[in-house]
Design a protein around this motif. Structure first.
Motif, mmCIF file in Angstrom:
data_model
loop_
_atom_site.group_PDB
_atom_site.id
_atom_site.type_symbol
_atom_site.label_atom_id
_atom_site.label_comp_id
_atom_site.label_asym_id
_atom_site.label_seq_id
_atom_site.Cartn_x
_atom_site.Cartn_y
_atom_site.Cartn_z
ATOM 1 N N GLY A 195 0.827 -1.209 0.000
ATOM 2 C CA GLY A 195 0.000 0.000 0.000
ATOM 3 C C GLY A 195 0.852 1.246 0.000
ATOM 4 N N GLY A 196 0.194 2.359 -0.084
ATOM 5 C CA GLY A 196 0.910 3.623 -0.127
ATOM 6 C C GLY A 196 -0.034 4.779 0.097
ATOM 7 N N THR A 197 0.482 5.962 -0.101
ATOM 8 C CA THR A 197 -0.277 7.179 0.131
ATOM 9 C C THR A 197 -0.179 8.089 -1.081
ATOM 10 O OG1 THR A 197 0.257 7.054 2.474
ATOM 11 C CG2 THR A 197 -0.505 9.169 1.675
ATOM 12 N N VAL A 198 -1.306 8.669 -1.472
ATOM 13 C CA VAL A 198 -1.345 9.698 -2.504
ATOM 14 C C VAL A 198 -1.855 10.961 -1.827
ATOM 15 C CG1 VAL A 198 -2.380 10.456 -4.677
ATOM 16 C CG2 VAL A 198 -1.779 8.058 -4.361
ATOM 17 N N THR A 199 -1.132 12.061 -2.035
ATOM 18 C CA THR A 199 -1.492 13.328 -1.416
ATOM 19 C C THR A 199 -1.783 14.355 -2.505
ATOM 20 O OG1 THR A 199 0.031 12.840 0.393
ATOM 21 C CG2 THR A 199 -0.716 15.100 0.207
ATOM 22 N N LEU A 200 -2.861 15.093 -2.331
ATOM 23 C CA LEU A 200 -3.230 16.164 -3.248
ATOM 24 C C LEU A 200 -3.213 17.462 -2.457
ATOM 25 C CD1 LEU A 200 -4.375 17.214 -5.967
ATOM 26 C CD2 LEU A 200 -6.636 16.700 -5.059
ATOM 27 N N LYS A 201 -2.429 18.433 -2.944
ATOM 28 C CA LYS A 201 -2.333 19.734 -2.289
ATOM 29 C C LYS A 201 -2.609 20.825 -3.318
ATOM 30 C CE LYS A 201 1.529 18.144 0.569
ATOM 31 N NZ LYS A 201 2.957 18.349 0.851
ATOM 32 N N THR A 202 -3.146 21.928 -2.861
ATOM 33 C CA THR A 202 -3.291 23.098 -3.710
ATOM 34 C C THR A 202 -2.692 24.290 -2.977
ATOM 35 O OG1 THR A 202 -5.490 23.612 -2.847
ATOM 36 C CG2 THR A 202 -5.380 22.250 -4.832
ATOM 37 N N ALA A 203 -2.168 25.218 -3.756
ATOM 38 C CA ALA A 203 -1.609 26.441 -3.184
ATOM 39 C C ALA A 203 -1.901 27.573 -4.154
ATOM 40 C CB ALA A 203 -0.109 26.293 -2.971
ATOM 41 N N GLU A 204 -1.937 28.771 -3.619
ATOM 42 C CA GLU A 204 -2.251 29.929 -4.442
ATOM 43 C C GLU A 204 -1.488 31.132 -3.903
ATOM 44 O OE1 GLU A 204 -6.276 32.397 -5.723
ATOM 45 O OE2 GLU A 204 -6.431 30.713 -4.340
ATOM 46 N N ASN A 205 -0.979 31.934 -4.824
ATOM 47 C CA ASN A 205 -0.405 33.213 -4.430
ATOM 48 C C ASN A 205 -0.968 34.274 -5.375
ATOM 49 O OD1 ASN A 205 1.216 33.255 -6.800
ATOM 50 N ND2 ASN A 205 2.864 32.179 -5.756
ATOM 51 N N MET A 206 -0.418 35.443 -5.353
ATOM 52 C CA MET A 206 -0.947 36.546 -6.170
ATOM 53 C C MET A 206 -0.876 36.253 -7.670
ATOM 54 S SD MET A 206 -2.005 38.844 -4.073
ATOM 55 C CE MET A 206 -2.035 40.401 -4.909
ATOM 56 N N ARG A 207 0.098 35.459 -8.099
ATOM 57 C CA ARG A 207 0.338 35.229 -9.527
ATOM 58 C C ARG A 207 -0.173 33.907 -10.062
ATOM 59 N NH1 ARG A 207 6.488 36.210 -10.653
ATOM 60 N NH2 ARG A 207 5.881 34.519 -11.993
ATOM 61 N N GLU A 208 -0.192 32.852 -9.221
ATOM 62 C CA GLU A 208 -0.496 31.544 -9.782
ATOM 63 C C GLU A 208 -1.232 30.633 -8.813
ATOM 64 O OE1 GLU A 208 3.187 29.669 -10.883
ATOM 65 O OE2 GLU A 208 3.806 29.424 -8.834
ATOM 66 N N ILE A 209 -1.780 29.591 -9.414
ATOM 67 C CA ILE A 209 -2.413 28.502 -8.686
ATOM 68 C C ILE A 209 -1.563 27.269 -8.941
ATOM 69 C CG2 ILE A 209 -4.460 27.045 -8.549
ATOM 70 C CD1 ILE A 209 -5.996 29.532 -9.697
ATOM 71 N N CYS A 210 -1.336 26.477 -7.906
ATOM 72 C CA CYS A 210 -0.480 25.303 -8.024
ATOM 73 C C CYS A 210 -1.210 24.084 -7.462
ATOM 74 C CB CYS A 210 0.818 25.550 -7.257
ATOM 75 S SG CYS A 210 2.022 24.238 -7.452
ATOM 76 N N ILE A 211 -1.171 22.993 -8.207
ATOM 77 C CA ILE A 211 -1.732 21.715 -7.772
ATOM 78 C C ILE A 211 -0.577 20.731 -7.688
ATOM 79 C CG2 ILE A 211 -3.306 19.830 -8.330
ATOM 80 C CD1 ILE A 211 -4.849 21.932 -10.063
ATOM 81 N N ILE A 212 -0.459 20.052 -6.547
ATOM 82 C CA ILE A 212 0.631 19.087 -6.343
ATOM 83 C C ILE A 212 0.022 17.738 -6.004
ATOM 84 C CG2 ILE A 212 2.673 18.506 -4.979
ATOM 85 C CD1 ILE A 212 2.828 21.599 -4.380
ATOM 86 N N ILE A 213 0.383 16.723 -6.784
ATOM 87 C CA ILE A 213 -0.036 15.345 -6.537
ATOM 88 C C ILE A 213 1.228 14.561 -6.237
ATOM 89 C CG2 ILE A 213 -1.222 13.323 -7.448
ATOM 90 C CD1 ILE A 213 -1.802 16.281 -9.458
ATOM 91 N N GLU A 214 1.270 13.914 -5.080
ATOM 92 C CA GLU A 214 2.474 13.211 -4.629
ATOM 93 C C GLU A 214 2.110 11.827 -4.126
ATOM 94 O OE1 GLU A 214 6.228 15.203 -2.318
ATOM 95 O OE2 GLU A 214 4.260 16.036 -1.963
ATOM 96 N N ASP A 215 2.991 10.873 -4.372
ATOM 97 C CA ASP A 215 2.799 9.545 -3.785
ATOM 98 C C ASP A 215 4.109 9.041 -3.193
ATOM 99 O OD1 ASP A 215 4.424 8.078 -5.645
ATOM 100 O OD2 ASP A 215 2.746 7.851 -7.006
ATOM 101 N N ASP A 216 4.001 8.012 -2.387
ATOM 102 C CA ASP A 216 5.191 7.399 -1.795
ATOM 103 C C ASP A 216 5.389 5.991 -2.363
ATOM 104 O OD1 ASP A 216 3.115 6.090 -0.580
ATOM 105 O OD2 ASP A 216 3.814 6.396 1.466
ATOM 106 N N GLY A 217 5.074 5.868 -3.651
ATOM 107 C CA GLY A 217 5.155 4.576 -4.329
ATOM 108 C C GLY A 217 6.564 4.187 -4.739
ATOM 109 N N VAL A 218 6.625 3.351 -5.747
ATOM 110 C CA VAL A 218 7.909 2.791 -6.168
ATOM 111 C C VAL A 218 8.738 3.756 -7.007
ATOM 112 C CG1 VAL A 218 7.075 0.421 -6.051
ATOM 113 C CG2 VAL A 218 6.893 1.675 -8.203
#
Length: 83
Positions: free
Chosen positions: A4-27
């Motif tokens: 098994g493992g973990t998938v993480t979805l994060k979002t961030a925003e500043n004055m200029r941009e929007i950022c989406i981060i998808i991360e896993d701890d897989g192979v």
């Protein structure tokens, strides 16, 4: 991973941009080797092209074998073309 493992979805925003981060701890995988094999990476390249064409967004992929993969999508907010 078989245990098994973990998938993480994060979002961030500043004055200029929007950022989406998808991360896993897989192979993880060898990103440079995958880029050299056109058949193996065509799906990723299609997604990257569509993000760039339709949203003017940038996709960055980093992966470390045995540690996982991280995909970051950055989209400039309307009216700001500096990114």
């Amino acid at each position: 991973k078989s245990q098994g493992g973990t998938v993480t979805l994060k979002t961030a925003e500043n004055m200029r941009e929007i950022c989406i981060i998808i991360e896993d701890d897989g192979v993880g995988f060898d990103w440079e080797a995958l880029q050299k094999d056109n058949h193996a990476s065509i799906g990723i390249m299609n997604v990257r092209s569509r993000l760039e064409y339709m949203l003017k967004a940038k996709m960055t992929i980093t992966s470390v074998i045995g540690r996982g993969t991280k995909v970051m999508i950055q989209k400039t907010k309307k009216g700001d073309s500096r990114v």
